[in-house]
Design an enzyme around this catalytic site. Structure first.
Site: not given
Ligand code: AMP
Length: 283
Positions: A37, A40
């Site tokens: 999203h 990311h």
């Molecule tokens: P995930 O795919 O949920 O493991 O997240 C991958 C990376 O994206 C991690 O470093 C999360 O902290 C970051 N992330 C997830 N959601 C957001 C968001 N809304 N804003 C900024 N970074 C995000």
């Protein structure tokens, strides 16, 4: 326009990083679990500002999910993820299999100690062990100059910084701001689980964080009072089960008595079956 390079083996990934660095370019690593999203994608954009080349990993890491969590139903859509990465000119996507990351017979896990214990660590036993383990593996496969993580997962950023410091990992950790929907809901791959009604209820998390900021702006500094007002707001929302709401000293997991600038308000709640977390740095 340069095509997105798609890699799935650790050998090819490490080779690409080494060749890129040998050619004098810096590499930025953005670890994700896919279902990409704008949160990311903002990490990719930050990485592009700081590094010559950006490599995104897409890997739903089994070791960070508890036995009753959503590993099997976690959203996976590599084709759409690749289109999104192409649209913002990402250089490389590395999407390994589980066997590639956890070779058969492996046994090493990374335990970072006290920073992983309270809050998320308490509610998700073993979660941060899985996170620290996979991030170290990815940092070894992609020995990037910089790696980019979201503030959205506040305690996770502390766990990763601790692991990098303790194990002398040369990659520097960069934390990027949380990207939100226009109504304030923090973007998350798990928002896809929410029904329309739950989506409305989920707003109570960001509203509670905003309430703390606005009461802080009013001059209130008593952390217990701020927490209780935020807690009441969430509890008054039907269908939301609050797990914790706390004010933590800047850059730590320690609860504070007095709010000040830089204190981090953290919240976790279940909206129906979906577990959501969010946080806000008081300013
Ligand atoms: P995930 O795919 O949920 O493991 O997240 C991958 C990376 O994206 C991690 O470093 C999360 O902290 C970051 N992330 C997830 N959601 C957001 C968001 N809304 N804003 C900024 N970074 C995000």
């Amino acid at each position: 326009m340069a095509e997105l390079i798609q890699l799935t083996t650790s050998d090819s990934c490490l080779r690409w990083v080494k060749e890129t660095q040998a050619a004098g370019m810096t590499v930025g690593l953005v670890p994700t679990m896919g279902a990409l999203h704008e949160g990311h994608l903002s990490l990719v954009e930050h990485a592009q500002q700081h590094c010559d080349k950006v490599l995104v990993t897409i890997f739903v890491n089994p070791t960070q999910f508890g036995p009753n969590e959503d590993y099997n139903r976690y959203p996976r859509d590599l084709k759409s993820d690749i289109e999104k990465l192409q649209s913002i000119k990402t250089d490389v996507v590395f999407s390994p299999s589980v066997e590639e990351v956890y070779p058969s017979g492996d046994g090493t896990l990374v335990d970072v100690g006290p920073v992983a214990e309270p809050w998320e660590g308490k509610l998700r036993p073993g979660h941060y062990r899985g996170v620290a383990t996979v991030v170290l593996k990815l940092m070894n496969l992609v020995p990037a100059e910089l790696a980019f993580f979201g503030q959205k997962d506040y305690q996770q950023t502390l766990v990763i910084k601790q692991m990098v410091r303790d194990l002398h990992v040369p990659t520097k950790v960069v934390v990027c701001p949380t990207v939100r929907e226009s109504d304030g809901l923090a973007k998350s791959s798990r928002n896809a689980y929410l029904s329309d009604v739950e989506r409305q209820r989920a707003l109570s998390l960001s509203k509670a964080l905003q309430l703390v900021q606005s009461r802080y702006d009013d001059g209130i500094r008593d952390a217990r009072l701020l927490e209780s007002e935020a807690t009441e707001l969430i509890k008054a929302t039907g269908g939301v089960v609050l797990q914790y709401f706390a004010l933590l000293a800047p850059g730590t997991i320690e609860a504070v008595d007095i709010a000040e600038s830089g204190v981090v308000a953290v919240v976790a709640a279940k909206v129906g079956k979906t577990r959501l977390i969010d946080n806000l740095i008081l300013h």
